[in-house]
Design a protein around this motif. Structure first.
Motif, PDB file in Angstrom:
ATOM      1  N   PRO A 330       0.807  -1.219   0.000  1.00 34.37           N
ATOM      2  CA  PRO A 330       0.000   0.000   0.000  1.00 34.37           C
ATOM      3  C   PRO A 330       0.847   1.278   0.000  1.00 34.37           C
ATOM      4  CG  PRO A 330      -0.326  -1.264   2.045  1.00 34.37           C
ATOM      5  CD  PRO A 330       0.527  -2.090   1.141  1.00 34.37           C
ATOM      6  N   ILE A 331       2.053   1.197   0.605  1.00 31.83           N
ATOM      7  CA  ILE A 331       2.925   2.380   0.646  1.00 31.83           C
ATOM      8  C   ILE A 331       3.376   2.740  -0.765  1.00 31.83           C
ATOM      9  CG2 ILE A 331       5.150   3.260   1.499  1.00 31.83           C
ATOM     10  CD1 ILE A 331       4.878   1.398   3.889  1.00 31.83           C
ATOM     11  N   TYR A 332       3.573   1.701  -1.603  1.00 34.45           N
ATOM     12  CA  TYR A 332       4.086   1.919  -2.961  1.00 34.45           C
ATOM     13  C   TYR A 332       3.004   1.832  -4.036  1.00 34.45           C
ATOM     14  CZ  TYR A 332       9.000   2.556  -2.065  1.00 34.45           C
ATOM     15  OH  TYR A 332      10.198   3.104  -1.687  1.00 34.45           O
ATOM     16  N   GLU A 333       1.746   1.927  -3.632  1.00 30.90           N
ATOM     17  CA  GLU A 333       0.659   1.803  -4.594  1.00 30.90           C
ATOM     18  C   GLU A 333       0.799   2.840  -5.701  1.00 30.90           C
ATOM     19  OE1 GLU A 333      -3.841   0.213  -3.862  1.00 30.90           O
ATOM     20  OE2 GLU A 333      -2.959   1.595  -2.447  1.00 30.90           O
ATOM     21  N   GLY A 334       0.678   2.376  -6.929  1.00 31.60           N
ATOM     22  CA  GLY A 334       0.720   3.313  -8.065  1.00 31.60           C
ATOM     23  C   GLY A 334       2.109   3.756  -8.473  1.00 31.60           C
ATOM     24  N   GLN A 335       3.164   3.225  -7.823  1.00 29.42           N
ATOM     25  CA  GLN A 335       4.535   3.678  -8.146  1.00 29.42           C
ATOM     26  C   GLN A 335       5.155   2.886  -9.290  1.00 29.42           C
ATOM     27  OE1 GLN A 335       6.243   6.141  -6.727  1.00 29.42           O
ATOM     28  NE2 GLN A 335       5.085   6.605  -4.893  1.00 29.42           N
ATOM     29  N   PHE A 336       4.594   1.719  -9.599  1.00 31.72           N
ATOM     30  CA  PHE A 336       5.281   0.843 -10.544  1.00 31.72           C
ATOM     31  C   PHE A 336       4.516   0.642 -11.842  1.00 31.72           C
ATOM     32  CE2 PHE A 336       6.636  -0.885  -6.296  1.00 31.72           C
ATOM     33  CZ  PHE A 336       7.893  -0.288  -6.334  1.00 31.72           C
ATOM     34  N   GLY A 337       3.956   1.699 -12.371  1.00 28.55           N
ATOM     35  CA  GLY A 337       3.255   1.574 -13.646  1.00 28.55           C
ATOM     36  C   GLY A 337       4.234   1.343 -14.776  1.00 28.55           C
ATOM     37  N   HIS A 338       3.755   0.756 -15.870  1.00 25.93           N
ATOM     38  CA  HIS A 338       4.629   0.523 -17.035  1.00 25.93           C
ATOM     39  C   HIS A 338       4.943   1.849 -17.702  1.00 25.93           C
ATOM     40  CE1 HIS A 338       5.302  -3.728 -17.730  1.00 25.93           C
ATOM     41  NE2 HIS A 338       4.187  -3.917 -17.057  1.00 25.93           N
TER      42      HIS A 338
END
Length: 338
Positions: A330-338
């Motif tokens: 949850p802390i890194y949600e949305g950080q690893f998009g392509h």
């Protein structure tokens, strides 16, 4: 009833963008504005470091965000002098947040008549009034024992695991984790275990520092997407050569995940021209413009995990909980998009 004071952040000149990003994340978590304490950290004409704190810090829980990266000595002196200024201003507790701990490679006497500089730095930090250290991927974990104060060592492996799952989600079965030397096997094994991938090792023989003589791959990498894992990439000579050796041994493609992108001298040029498809680093060291512009270098933010760790230290909850994927996701949600 006295109100609980908020944690207070202060930064030197080593990595201001990271310090600002940590402050933003903490503001988001707390629902109140956590700004950086107003201070000046400057040089006299003869390059002496001078610090002046403009805000009252008496009785405050202070966190100094400062990597001891290049220029290592300047940034280390800034950290020591900031700590001294805060201690003399009656701060309640001083925690040094050192995302990249410089001098960590000098953790033992490798030859006769050499120093153990990591221990010397530890002594200096404690003497300056620092009561706790928060760092990431120490080059040698035994450095924690050089301190008689608590040292929280965060790991990049859980963050890398999330990123690998995202970026290789269609071909996770083909991924193979590779340690670039025998000394880094524990670090690589930890990541391999997290993503349930096999492990290979590149065995290298050095003739002298900074020079690699020969490399042998231990393990079958044929047709695999090899991911080299290490904590520091300095001149990138070893890394680029290891990537070439892996391809020569039949690897389909080579990527690298390195926590601290020191990337000095010809490193960026080497990486750009190398056979590696991508190098993923974190922002524990402030990336230079050439690093940001390099087409095959990608940067993962550390502010989310550092901000959460600072809050956990401040309110007395577990820091090691951040090694667990359910806590980290949850802390890194949305950080690893392509």
């Amino acid at each position: 009833m006295p109100t609980t004071p908020e944690p207070k952040l202060i930064t030197g000149n080593a990595n201001k963008p990271l310090a600002n990003a940590i402050a933003r994340r903490m503001s988001m978590h707390r629902g109140v504005n956590v700004g950086l304490v107003d201070a000046r950290v400057e040089r006299f004409n003869d390059q002496e470091v001078f610090v002046e704190v403009y805000e009252n810090v008496r009785g405050e829980d202070m966190f100094i965000v400062q990597s001891t990266s290049n220029p290592a000595n300047d940034n280390l002196m800034e950290l020591l002098i900031m700590s001294d200024a805060l201690r003399r201003s009656s701060a309640k507790r001083i925690t040094a947040v050192i995302p990249y701990f410089g001098y960590a490679r000098q953790d033992r006497r490798s030859k006769a008549r050499t120093p153990i500089s990591a221990k010397l730095v530890a002594n200096m930090l404690v003497e300056a009034g620092i009561e706790r250290i928060l760092t990431m991927d120490l080059h040698a974990t035994q450095i924690q024992g050089f301190f008689d104060i608590p040292v929280d060592n965060l790991y990049a492996a859980p963050i890398f695991a999330l990123d690998i799952r995202e970026h290789f989600r269609d071909s996770l079965d083909d991924v193979m984790i590779v340690s670039p030397d025998v000394g880094g096997v524990a670090r690589a094994r930890e990541l391999a275990k997290r993503i349930e991938a096999p492990l290979a090792i590149v065995d290298k023989r050095r003739e002298k520092a900074g020079e690699v003589a020969e490399m042998t791959v231990i393990g079958d990498v044929t047709g695999k997407k090899c991911v080299i894992v290490d904590d520091i990439c300095d001149t990138a000579g070893t890394l680029c050569k290891a990537a070439q050796v892996l391809l020569d041994q039949g690897a389909a493609e080579v990527h690298a995940y390195i926590t601290h992108g020191v990337l000095s001298g010809p490193a960026v040029e080497r990486i750009t021209n190398s056979v590696m498809k991508s190098l993923v680093i974190t922002d524990t060291i402030q990336p230079t413009d050439p690093v940001k512009a390099a087409p095959n270098i990608r940067i993962i933010p550390t502010a989310p995990i550092l901000a959460q760790a600072i809050l956990n230290i401040w309110n007395g909850t577990s820091v090691s909980s951040l090694f667990d994927t359910p806590t980290l996701e949850p802390i890194y949600e949305g950080q690893f998009g392509h």
